[in-house]
Each structure stands twice: as C-alpha cells, then as structure tokens.
Design a protein around this motif. Sequence first.
Motif, PDB file in Angstrom:
ATOM      1  N   GLN A  31      11.223  49.560 -13.121  1.00 48.59           N
ATOM      2  CA  GLN A  31       9.547  49.701 -13.453  1.00 48.59           C
ATOM      3  C   GLN A  31       8.741  49.946 -13.525  1.00 48.59           C
ATOM      4  OE1 GLN A  31       8.312  46.666 -10.105  1.00 48.59           O
ATOM      5  NE2 GLN A  31      10.837  46.407  -9.662  1.00 48.59           N
ATOM      6  N   CYS A  35       6.443  51.223 -16.148  1.00 50.50           N
ATOM      7  CA  CYS A  35       4.655  51.152 -16.292  1.00 50.50           C
ATOM      8  C   CYS A  35       4.282  52.775 -16.926  1.00 50.50           C
ATOM      9  CB  CYS A  35       4.592  51.527 -14.180  1.00 50.50           C
ATOM     10  SG  CYS A  35       2.992  51.113 -13.639  1.00 50.50           S
ATOM     11  N   ASN A  42      -3.419  49.676 -18.457  1.00 42.70           N
ATOM     12  CA  ASN A  42      -2.899  50.127 -17.378  1.00 42.70           C
ATOM     13  C   ASN A  42      -4.296  51.524 -16.997  1.00 42.70           C
ATOM     14  OD1 ASN A  42      -1.924  52.142 -15.574  1.00 42.70           O
ATOM     15  ND2 ASN A  42       0.079  51.875 -16.695  1.00 42.70           N
ATOM     16  N   ILE A  46      -0.556  55.604 -10.684  1.00 47.64           N
ATOM     17  CA  ILE A  46       0.333  54.785  -9.694  1.00 47.64           C
ATOM     18  C   ILE A  46       1.200  55.132  -9.015  1.00 47.64           C
ATOM     19  CG2 ILE A  46       2.685  53.795 -10.508  1.00 47.64           C
ATOM     20  CD1 ILE A  46       1.910  55.087 -13.924  1.00 47.64           C
ATOM     21  N   ARG A 156      -0.452  60.164 -16.853  1.00 46.75           N
ATOM     22  CA  ARG A 156      -0.080  59.474 -16.075  1.00 46.75           C
ATOM     23  C   ARG A 156      -0.462  60.361 -14.856  1.00 46.75           C
ATOM     24  NH1 ARG A 156      -1.351  55.278 -19.232  1.00 46.75           N
ATOM     25  NH2 ARG A 156       0.799  54.276 -19.693  1.00 46.75           N
ATOM     26  N   LYS A 174      -3.902  49.251  -9.582  1.00 47.32           N
ATOM     27  CA  LYS A 174      -3.340  47.859  -9.902  1.00 47.32           C
ATOM     28  C   LYS A 174      -1.237  48.158  -9.125  1.00 47.32           C
ATOM     29  CE  LYS A 174      -3.697  44.870 -13.082  1.00 47.32           C
ATOM     30  NZ  LYS A 174      -3.890  44.697 -14.336  1.00 47.32           N
ATOM     31  N   ASN A 175      -1.244  49.394 -10.133  1.00 47.96           N
ATOM     32  CA  ASN A 175       0.143  49.523  -9.890  1.00 47.96           C
ATOM     33  C   ASN A 175       0.433  50.550  -8.982  1.00 47.96           C
ATOM     34  OD1 ASN A 175       0.134  49.095 -12.754  1.00 47.96           O
ATOM     35  ND2 ASN A 175      -1.537  51.139 -12.972  1.00 47.96           N
ATOM     36  N   ARG A 176       1.340  49.681  -8.044  1.00 41.89           N
ATOM     37  CA  ARG A 176       1.622  50.477  -6.874  1.00 41.89           C
ATOM     38  C   ARG A 176       2.583  49.473  -6.292  1.00 41.89           C
ATOM     39  NH1 ARG A 176      -3.173  48.860  -2.542  1.00 41.89           N
ATOM     40  NH2 ARG A 176      -4.707  49.682  -3.929  1.00 41.89           N
ATOM     41  N   TYR A 177       3.648  50.538  -6.015  1.00 39.75           N
ATOM     42  CA  TYR A 177       4.929  49.825  -5.849  1.00 39.75           C
ATOM     43  C   TYR A 177       5.470  49.841  -4.017  1.00 39.75           C
ATOM     44  CZ  TYR A 177       5.621  49.064 -11.057  1.00 39.75           C
ATOM     45  OH  TYR A 177       4.452  49.149 -12.089  1.00 39.75           O
TER      46      TYR A 177
END
Length: 214
Positions: A31, A35, A42, A46, A156, A174-177
């Motif tokens: 994932q 991303c 995006n 991240i 990135r 938005k982009n956090r895991y």
Amino acid sequence: MKEVYEGVPEGAAVAIAVDRTIVGQESILDQVWRCITEQKKNNGIIGLYGMGGIGKTTLLKQVNNKFCSEEHDFDVVIWSVVSREPNLKQIQEDIGKRIGFSTDSWQRKSFGERASDITNTLRHKKFVLLLDDIWESEIDLTKLGVPLQTLDSGSRIVFTTRFEGTCGKMGAHKNRYKVFCLGDDDAWKLFEGVVGSYVLNKHPDIPKLADDVA
Ligand SMILES: Nc1ncnc2c1ncn2[C@@H]1O[C@H](COP(=O)(O)OP(=O)(O)O)[C@@H](O)[C@H]1O
Ligand SMILES: [Mg+2]
C-alpha cells in the motif's frame, strides 16, 4: 545491458540491512509503495505511525530497499534518522551526502548556505526523503532546504512516528498508515523463524507449549 537498467536509475537508493526474517508486512508495504509511486493526487507527504517496537523502522527500510529492486522513476532516495532529539545539521548532512555534497568545505558551510545548496539541487530532482522516527515536534523541512513545491511534481516525503498527531503536524493529512502488531499466524511464523523448526520439533510438546505461552 542498457535495457536492463532503463527505468531503474543506478544508485537511486542505497540498500539498508534488515533482519533475516520479516513477516506480515507485505500488505502495508504494498500500500505504501503504491502511494509513493502512483501518480494519483497525493500531497506527497506520507506518515507511518504506531507504537514503539511495532515495526515502523523495519517497514521504512523495506520501502527504501524496494527502490533498489523495483522499477521506478525517482532520481534519488534519501534516508535519515531523526529520533527524539533531532539534529537538523545531521539531517542536512544525510541529504547532502546523497546528492553530492560531501566535501569538508561543504560541511563547514553555514546552515543557511547548506539549505540553499540542498534546495537548488533537489528542486531539479524527483526525490524520496525517508525520515525515520520523528517525535512530537515536527521537523521544519523548508528550513533544512527541502523544496516542498517539488512534491507537486511527484517527489515524496515518507516518515515514521509513534504519534499520530505528528502525522498531521508534518502535513500527512490523508496519507497515513497505522503499523499494527502481527496477527497470530505471522507472530508464530516469526517465532518459528527465530527459534528454528529444528528446535521446535525436537520434542513433541514444544510447539504446543510455545503456542500456549504465545
Ligand atoms: N514484521 C516483522 N518481522 C520480523 N521482525 C520484525 C517485524 N517488525 C519488527 N520486527 C523486529 O522488531 C524490532 C523492532 O522493530 P522496529 O522496526 O525497530 O520498530 P519501531 O521502529 O516501530 O520501533 C526489530 O528488531 C525488528 O527487526
Ligand atoms: Mg523505529
């Protein structure tokens, strides 16, 4: 020979050693990789968060190493460890080394001069900056010289932190895991990998005992 290397810039990333047995991170790694590499909208920042010891550094190292083995169009992948007491000069040095500033005279330059050298170089590159272990206060990337406007053209920033709040402070809205602990099957696989199936099968009771303990 040439075709083999096309699309994989030689030396874009420097491999980092990881433990022999890594289990259970395939899906999150996939994932995060998508991303980073997919062109879809995006903001380029991240965040990977989760409690201490859960495997964030391990995951980020695997991301780094994927740039050595997969095709991509990034010019340079930079690795730097931030940790609890961030040393901004050290982060500049880590960045500088990867983009060709490693002479003693560059090291002696002022913080501001180094920042503008970094800006002027990274501005023309598609880069990935990997920052491991940011604590509660955010890192001012602009001050370091990292040109954030290049994120619009595909560069990135990927970082790890124990604190979900740091994701927001760093701009990973938005982009956090979330990095989770291993499921039972994977935990068992890891245990087996470390102890060795030879030991586990030496006595018929050992696997059952180990399972009860786990
Ligand atoms: N998925 C995994 N498979 C195997 N070992 C792991 C895994 N995740 C973490 N570890 C091991 O656990 C320890 C802590 O992991 P680390 O990535 O440093 O955690 P964090 O950065 O979240 O504190 C390391 O020794 C690492 O090798
Ligand atoms: Mg860590």
